[in-house]
Write a protein that holds these residues in place. Structure first.
Motif, mmCIF file in Angstrom:
data_model
loop_
_atom_site.group_PDB
_atom_site.id
_atom_site.type_symbol
_atom_site.label_atom_id
_atom_site.label_comp_id
_atom_site.label_asym_id
_atom_site.label_seq_id
_atom_site.Cartn_x
_atom_site.Cartn_y
_atom_site.Cartn_z
ATOM 1 N N GLU A 192 0.862 -0.751 0.197
ATOM 2 C CA GLU A 192 -0.238 0.084 -0.017
ATOM 3 C C GLU A 192 0.690 1.343 -0.155
ATOM 4 O OE1 GLU A 192 -3.756 2.217 2.575
ATOM 5 O OE2 GLU A 192 -2.613 0.065 3.432
ATOM 6 N N HIS A 193 2.273 1.317 0.759
ATOM 7 C CA HIS A 193 2.340 2.383 0.757
ATOM 8 C C HIS A 193 3.926 2.427 0.056
ATOM 9 C CE1 HIS A 193 0.307 4.446 4.122
ATOM 10 N NE2 HIS A 193 0.080 2.645 4.533
ATOM 11 N N ASP A 194 4.460 1.533 0.079
ATOM 12 C CA ASP A 194 5.385 0.893 -1.180
ATOM 13 C C ASP A 194 6.620 1.412 -0.130
ATOM 14 O OD1 ASP A 194 7.242 0.751 -3.314
ATOM 15 O OD2 ASP A 194 6.815 2.984 -3.802
ATOM 16 N N LEU A 195 6.854 0.279 0.616
ATOM 17 C CA LEU A 195 8.170 0.194 2.317
ATOM 18 C C LEU A 195 8.607 -0.999 1.258
ATOM 19 C CD1 LEU A 195 5.956 1.001 5.017
ATOM 20 C CD2 LEU A 195 7.590 3.004 3.687
ATOM 21 N N PHE A 196 10.023 -0.568 1.677
ATOM 22 C CA PHE A 196 10.926 -2.199 1.451
ATOM 23 C C PHE A 196 11.052 -3.078 2.900
ATOM 24 C CE2 PHE A 196 13.871 0.877 -1.110
ATOM 25 C CZ PHE A 196 13.490 0.042 -1.560
ATOM 26 N N ILE A 197 10.705 -3.856 2.996
ATOM 27 C CA ILE A 197 10.872 -5.646 4.393
ATOM 28 C C ILE A 197 12.167 -5.668 4.408
ATOM 29 C CG2 ILE A 197 9.569 -7.107 4.676
ATOM 30 C CD1 ILE A 197 7.425 -6.895 3.058
ATOM 31 N N HIS A 198 12.370 -5.334 5.847
ATOM 32 C CA HIS A 198 13.929 -6.037 5.933
ATOM 33 C C HIS A 198 13.867 -7.344 6.596
ATOM 34 C CE1 HIS A 198 18.010 -4.183 7.795
ATOM 35 N NE2 HIS A 198 17.758 -5.715 6.927
ATOM 36 N N PHE A 199 14.518 -8.398 6.626
ATOM 37 C CA PHE A 199 13.926 -9.210 6.533
ATOM 38 C C PHE A 199 15.339 -10.538 6.810
ATOM 39 C CE2 PHE A 199 11.796 -13.929 6.064
ATOM 40 C CZ PHE A 199 10.583 -13.641 6.816
ATOM 41 N N HIS A 200 15.285 -11.076 7.901
ATOM 42 C CA HIS A 200 16.608 -12.222 8.198
ATOM 43 C C HIS A 200 15.915 -13.576 7.709
ATOM 44 C CE1 HIS A 200 17.597 -9.306 11.585
ATOM 45 N NE2 HIS A 200 18.834 -9.761 11.135
ATOM 46 N N LEU A 201 16.607 -14.147 6.199
ATOM 47 C CA LEU A 201 15.626 -14.808 5.540
ATOM 48 C C LEU A 201 17.227 -16.176 5.749
ATOM 49 C CD1 LEU A 201 14.331 -16.390 3.002
ATOM 50 C CD2 LEU A 201 15.486 -14.695 1.594
ATOM 51 N N SER A 202 16.683 -17.710 5.964
ATOM 52 C CA SER A 202 17.676 -18.851 5.199
ATOM 53 C C SER A 202 18.747 -18.784 5.765
ATOM 54 C CB SER A 202 17.149 -18.986 3.814
ATOM 55 O OG SER A 202 15.889 -19.235 3.583
ATOM 56 N N GLU A 203 19.203 -17.726 7.078
ATOM 57 C CA GLU A 203 20.884 -18.534 7.948
ATOM 58 C C GLU A 203 21.019 -19.092 7.870
ATOM 59 O OE1 GLU A 203 22.569 -15.324 11.212
ATOM 60 O OE2 GLU A 203 20.507 -14.690 10.551
ATOM 61 N N THR A 204 20.297 -20.055 8.676
ATOM 62 C CA THR A 204 20.452 -21.696 9.062
ATOM 63 C C THR A 204 20.093 -22.553 9.139
ATOM 64 O OG1 THR A 204 19.194 -21.194 11.192
ATOM 65 C CG2 THR A 204 21.401 -20.325 11.690
ATOM 66 N N GLU A 205 20.796 -23.843 9.017
ATOM 67 C CA GLU A 205 19.981 -25.073 8.682
ATOM 68 C C GLU A 205 19.005 -25.517 9.100
ATOM 69 O OE1 GLU A 205 21.333 -29.090 7.127
ATOM 70 O OE2 GLU A 205 22.567 -28.417 8.809
ATOM 71 N N LYS A 206 18.802 -25.304 11.032
ATOM 72 C CA LYS A 206 17.627 -25.218 11.884
ATOM 73 C C LYS A 206 16.290 -24.336 10.843
ATOM 74 C CE LYS A 206 16.788 -24.235 16.384
ATOM 75 N NZ LYS A 206 15.221 -24.722 16.346
ATOM 76 N N GLU A 207 16.398 -23.216 10.603
ATOM 77 C CA GLU A 207 15.617 -22.599 9.839
ATOM 78 C C GLU A 207 15.185 -23.161 9.384
ATOM 79 O OE1 GLU A 207 14.775 -18.318 7.855
ATOM 80 O OE2 GLU A 207 16.922 -18.705 9.117
ATOM 81 N N VAL A 208 15.318 -23.966 8.371
ATOM 82 C CA VAL A 208 14.898 -24.367 7.197
ATOM 83 C C VAL A 208 14.796 -25.417 7.861
ATOM 84 C CG1 VAL A 208 15.358 -25.664 5.368
ATOM 85 C CG2 VAL A 208 16.674 -23.737 5.561
ATOM 86 N N LYS A 209 14.844 -26.386 8.406
ATOM 87 C CA LYS A 209 14.495 -27.804 9.103
ATOM 88 C C LYS A 209 13.259 -27.446 9.627
ATOM 89 C CE LYS A 209 18.299 -30.449 9.207
ATOM 90 N NZ LYS A 209 19.140 -31.022 10.102
ATOM 91 N N ASP A 210 13.170 -26.264 10.689
ATOM 92 C CA ASP A 210 11.804 -26.216 11.357
ATOM 93 C C ASP A 210 10.690 -25.651 10.709
ATOM 94 O OD1 ASP A 210 12.928 -26.587 13.825
ATOM 95 O OD2 ASP A 210 13.391 -24.918 14.222
ATOM 96 N N CYS A 211 11.198 -24.854 9.551
ATOM 97 C CA CYS A 211 10.131 -24.538 8.729
ATOM 98 C C CYS A 211 9.900 -25.444 7.267
ATOM 99 C CB CYS A 211 10.820 -23.369 7.552
ATOM 100 S SG CYS A 211 9.613 -22.606 6.355
ATOM 101 N N VAL A 212 10.527 -26.805 7.107
ATOM 102 C CA VAL A 212 10.218 -27.522 7.006
ATOM 103 C C VAL A 212 8.904 -28.505 7.580
ATOM 104 C CG1 VAL A 212 10.517 -30.055 5.809
ATOM 105 C CG2 VAL A 212 11.912 -27.921 4.537
ATOM 106 N N GLU A 213 9.569 -28.492 9.083
ATOM 107 C CA GLU A 213 8.900 -29.684 9.775
ATOM 108 C C GLU A 213 7.448 -28.709 10.090
ATOM 109 O OE1 GLU A 213 9.153 -30.333 14.555
ATOM 110 O OE2 GLU A 213 10.973 -30.309 13.007
ATOM 111 N N GLN A 214 7.359 -27.920 10.145
ATOM 112 C CA GLN A 214 6.442 -26.536 11.071
ATOM 113 C C GLN A 214 4.674 -26.306 9.322
ATOM 114 O OE1 GLN A 214 7.918 -23.488 12.783
ATOM 115 N NE2 GLN A 214 8.590 -24.966 13.812
ATOM 116 N N HIS A 215 5.368 -26.294 8.077
ATOM 117 C CA HIS A 215 5.088 -25.761 7.360
ATOM 118 C C HIS A 215 4.993 -26.269 5.815
ATOM 119 C CE1 HIS A 215 4.854 -21.514 9.137
ATOM 120 N NE2 HIS A 215 5.670 -21.326 9.433
ATOM 121 N N GLY A 216 5.268 -27.755 6.196
ATOM 122 C CA GLY A 216 5.589 -28.184 5.244
ATOM 123 C C GLY A 216 6.104 -27.757 3.807
ATOM 124 N N CYS A 217 7.457 -26.993 4.015
ATOM 125 C CA CYS A 217 7.514 -26.309 2.686
ATOM 126 C C CYS A 217 8.934 -25.062 2.972
ATOM 127 C CB CYS A 217 7.441 -25.371 1.860
ATOM 128 S SG CYS A 217 6.462 -24.317 2.488
#
Length: 419
Positions: A192-217
């Motif tokens: 709506e306001h054309d704003l940047f989104i600053h985000f931590h993304l896929s920094e660790t393997e644990k983050e990925v494994k937990d995401c797959v377990e919780q969301h299936g992807c």
């Protein structure tokens, strides 16, 4: 303000550079008067640096918690101490960060941290450019989500478009600290306001494994399903990606920021896949991360680590060459945040540094970019100009000693409060 730089080296030729207001208006043999005249003798002019991922006020935590596992480092040391921070603490810590960046040739930082007004004030007073976001963490709790959204709305009303140098952005921390409902609200508010989104993304393997377990992807797939990815998305780290995720980032024109020193120091277990991301067409920037995980904000050092990491990882001495590395910190960084800078050309905004080439580590000067990437230290940065304003000259910044004393006092007081 007008600035005339006399007899400075630019790509092997000696030229004059005239800056009026915030624009480079003439390069060559310039015959005008200016409010400020700088001798460029024995110096080379270069684009200044853009730090794509930072937590500026973490300067106060420099050296406080080193040599720990990432999730333990966050939960046992960093988050408890940050909970004690006030807006005043953040202001002083961010002012210290701004001083460090000016001294090392950086004119822009993309920040995510608590007490956004403190960081905004520091950036404003320092003369730097910034994209400033307040970190949003809701821990999947309704009350924290509602409070966080109220804070984002309030900060938006106070700071959006208040200063041409400073962009207001949104800072959801990561998928493991922010609920789906918050991400959807941030997605819509950003669009709506054309704003940047600053985000931590896929920094660790644990983050990925937990995401797959919780969301299936995997994380990028999860964000893509939410419609969260766009050219406004700035993903920091982006280390644990597969080919499908890289293609999804490219398809959605999302941007990523490489933070090699933080990734190596926290041992995230894998190297950034620069070649694959570049070849897919993803816009890549470079960042330092915060001083609790780096432990400095020196983009010169970051560039060297970035290139040698790729050479080592790929067993290829040609990987991420000097010019590409330099572009990550200059041209790409400016482009990522919509700034008409990153090169020394007429019509570009005046973000530049003067580098002292009469130093041992800069001699001989066969190739200035190679020297900058592989040889230079921050002491070679003599002058820093941001948005047409001189922030440092002859390596001196107004008020720096007083600020160092104040920051030391604030840091000691913060530690005492946590005991």
């Amino acid at each position: 303000m007008s600035i005339l730089i006399r007899d400075v080296l630019l790509k092997g030729s000696t030229v004059d550079i005239y800056v009026e207001d915030n624009e480079i208006t003439e390069i060559g043999d310039v015959n005008v008067e200016a409010e400020h005249t700088i001798s460029g003798r024995n110096k080379e002019v270069l684009p200044a640096f853009y730090n794509g991922h930072n937590h500026a006020a973490m300067t106060l935590l420099r050296g406080y918690a080193d040599d720990m596992l990432l999730h333990e480092w966050l939960s046992e040391k960093i988050w408890p101490l940050e909970a004690k921070m006030t807006e005043s603490d953040v202001y002083v810590g961010a002012k210290l960060a701004c001083l460090e960046m000016i001294k090392t040739g950086t004119v822009f930082f993309n920040d995510m941290y608590w007490h956004l007004p403190g960081t905004y004030k520091a950036a404003d007073e320092s003369g730097l450019r910034a994209a400033v976001s307040g970190v949003h963490v809701d821990q999947f709790k309704d009350d924290m989500r509602e409070d966080g959204i109220k804070t984002m709305k309030r900060n938006f009303s106070l700071f959006h478009k208040k200063n041409d140098r400073i962009q207001f952005a949104l800072g959801p921390h990561a998928i493991y600290t922010v609920s789906k409902e918050s991400l959807e609200w941030i997605r819509d508010f950003s669009e709506e306001h054309d704003l940047f989104i600053h985000f931590h993304l896929s920094e660790t393997e644990k983050e990925v494994k937990d995401c797959v377990e919780q969301h299936g992807c995997r994380p990028v797939e999860y964000l893509e399903k939410l419609g969260f990815l766009s050219e406004r998305f700035i993903g920091a780290h982006a280390v644990w990606l597969n080919d499908k995720e890289i293609n999804l980032l490219a398809k959605n024109k999302a941007r990523v920021v490489h933070n090699p020193i933080s990734n190596m120091k926290l041992s995230v277990g894998k190297a950034f896949q620069y070649n694959k991301l570049r070849d897919a067409g993803v816009l890549i920037g470079l960042g330092t991360d915060g001083c609790a995980s780096n432990n400095n904000l020196d983009m010169l050092e970051e560039m060297k680590f970035a290139t040698v990491l790729q050479k080592f990882t790929n067993n290829d001495p040609t990987a991420l060459n000097a010019k590409e590395t330099f572009d990550l910190a200059t041209r790409n960084g400016a482009k990522m945040f919509g700034i008409n800078a990153g090169r020394i050309r007429e019509g570009m905004e005046a973000d530049m540094i003067l580098v002292d080439i009469m130093r041992p580590e800069m001699t001989p000067n066969y190739n200035i970019v190679s020297n900058i990437i592989y040889s230079a230290g921050s002491a070679c940065v003599d002058t820093t100009i941001c948005d047409g304003k001189i922030l440092m000259r002859n390596r001196k910044v107004d008020g720096e000693r007083e600020l160092l004393r104040e920051a030391t006092e604030v840091a000691n007081d913060l530690i005492s409060r946590s005991m």
